[in-house]
Enzyme design. Structure first.
Site, PDB file in Angstrom:
ATOM      1  N   ASP A   1       0.849  -1.197   0.000  1.00  0.00           N
ATOM      2  CA  ASP A   1       0.000   0.000   0.000  1.00  0.00           C
ATOM      3  C   ASP A   1       0.882   1.243   0.000  1.00  0.00           C
ATOM      4  OD1 ASP A   1      -1.907   1.927   0.267  1.00  0.00           O
ATOM      5  OD2 ASP A   1      -2.912   1.026   1.992  1.00  0.00           O
TER       6      ASP A   1
ATOM      7  N   HIS B   1      -0.292   4.164  -0.100  1.00  0.00           N
ATOM      8  CA  HIS B   1      -1.028   5.035   0.825  1.00  0.00           C
ATOM      9  C   HIS B   1      -1.059   6.494   0.379  1.00  0.00           C
ATOM     10  CE1 HIS B   1      -2.898   5.636   4.796  1.00  0.00           C
ATOM     11  NE2 HIS B   1      -2.866   4.316   4.903  1.00  0.00           N
TER      12      HIS B   1
ATOM     13  N   HIS C   1     -13.681  -3.115   2.102  1.00  0.00           N
ATOM     14  CA  HIS C   1     -12.705  -2.447   2.958  1.00  0.00           C
ATOM     15  C   HIS C   1     -13.199  -2.524   4.396  1.00  0.00           C
ATOM     16  CE1 HIS C   1     -11.103   1.422   4.748  1.00  0.00           C
ATOM     17  NE2 HIS C   1     -10.003   0.988   4.151  1.00  0.00           N
TER      18      HIS C   1
END
Length: 421
Positions: free
Chosen positions: A197, A199, A321
């Site tokens: 990730d 991010h 998620h």
């Protein structure tokens, strides 16, 4: 067969006093907001309306929902959902949809308990017996992830996700990326699939360097990339092992669509999209391969189930998620079990954000989320299939009632400028 109305008599959102008229708000560590709904038949349902970093805004939204729906028939979930969403001039967005999510989840919990069946049974029955899961390893400042990954493997996981870097400037020293390469290589030697990730912390100059360096590592997926240069697109196009990519911010519909038409790599996104209407442009532009809605933000079980069917129409997979609490995870799993296009489920067990409490803390029976060979068995109990330790929730919420709600970190560079978190 239950037939008479089952009116809502109380809506509580646990521990923090809102107003004597509206009950309480259950704000509990690490950063969760639980919703308790009770009916005249004495049935209690639990929901989760967590919106990380914006707790007080959700509490305000619940004052409105409580005023509007006390006395309504709890069985009329869709009618309540439509009124909550459509009967006021402004609609949608993270605050209103997160508050609605918690109420909706609790109403489904009540209905399942009233009829004595899991929610997935009310959604048409299960299409799978167990749910594939993945979990985070490391934290916002990734370090020592190899030991963490080994622990995850011992816990029964076969897939993990890790942050790529700490805070990085627009263009920074390439030496900062070497640690990421080493960590990915070491974790993969344990036999785990690894998702990376980014991010949103890396801009395109640094993204290009790190992505090229990661190519031989064959990660499970890369997500959270801010922008992709042409050279990186060409690299991805030739990498048959790259599985999942979340390349751009969710507001960039056209750019994501352009990328989707240029590469064969599946593209995943959706945690910051709050309804079918938000997903629509991505689906119509064929810009998404894996949908990642969050049940605590997208309108609860009702909208997550609709999104599963909606995305299936476009041959898009579902991977909800869920870096949140046990109620949100159970709600996701109810849909996962019934959705043909489900792919993999995120869970927050021992996640780095979970300070002061963890995924299993507020459960009477934590074994319902036992992980074995990368899967969690389908929940079997009525409603959400979990039992919340109500006294613990009340005591914990009361203990922390005067504390500030959770806030995310704010990162700045050496020059004092804000960096992506």
């Amino acid at each position: 067969m239950a037939s008479k109305p089952n009116k809502i008599t109380k809506i509580e959102v646990a521990g923090h006093i809102l107003d004597p008229l509206f009950g309480r708000v259950f704000r509990v560590p690490p950063r969760w907001l639980f919703v308790r709904v009770e009916t005249e038949l004495g049935i209690v349902g639990w929901g989760e309306g967590t919106l990380e970093g914006h707790t007080e805004a959700i509490e305000g939204a619940y004052k409105d929902l409580t005023e509007r729906f006390i006395g309504w028939d709890a069985d009329r979930i869709q009618d309540i959902w439509q009124h909550a969403y459509r009967s006021r001039f402004y609609r949608g967005g993270p605050v209103l949809m997160s508050a609605l999510s918690g109420l909706d989840i609790a109403l489904w919990d009540i209905k399942g308990k009233r009829y004595g069946v899991p929610i997935w049974q009310l959604l048409g029955g299960k299409v799978r017996d167990r749910v594939k899961v993945y979990v985070w390893v490391g934290g916002d400042k990734p370090a020592d992830v190899v030991d963490g990954a080994a622990e995850r493997r011992a816990q029964g996981f076969t897939a993990v996700k890790m942050n790529a870097t700490d805070a990085v400037d627009w263009i920074d020293s390439p030496a900062l990326l070497q640690d990421t390469i080493s960590r990915v290589r070491d974790v993969k030697t344990l036999g785990l699939d690894v998702g990376i990730d980014f991010h949103g912390r890396l801009h395109k100059g640094m993204t290009k360097q790190l992505a090229k360096a990661l190519e031989p590592m064959k990660p499970l997926f890369i997500e959270g990339i801010v922008i992709l240069p042409h050279a990186f697109l060409q690299m991805l196009k030739s990498d048959e092992h790259r599985r999942v990519l979340e390349p751009l911010l969710p507001t960039q519909v056209e750019e994501i669509a352009d990328l989707a038409h240029m590469v064969s790599t599946p593209i995943a996104l959706g945690e910051r999209l709050y309804s079918r209407h938000d997903f629509r442009p991505y689906l119509e532009r064929r810009a998404i391969d894996i949908a990642q809605p969050d049940v605590a933000h997208c309108g609860g079980i009702s909208e997550l189930h609709r999104l599963a069917s909606y995305t299936e129409t476009y041959d898009v997979a579902l991977a909800p998620h869920c870096p949140l609490g046990p109620i949100a995870l159970a709600a996701c799993m109810q849909v996962d079990i019934a959705a043909p296009n489900f792919f993999i489920q995120e869970m927050s067990l021992q996640m780095h954000y979970n300070e002061g409490a963890d995924l299993l803390t507020y459960l009477v029976d934590p074994t319902v989320f036992t992980v074995k060979n990368g899967y969690v068995e389908a929940l079997q109990g009525p409603g959400l299939g979990i039992e919340i330790n109500e006294q613990l929730v009340r005591d914990t919420a009361a203990k922390h009632a005067d504390e500030q709600a959770w806030r995310n970190a704010v990162w700045k560079g050496e020059d004092g400028a804000l960096r992506e978190w």
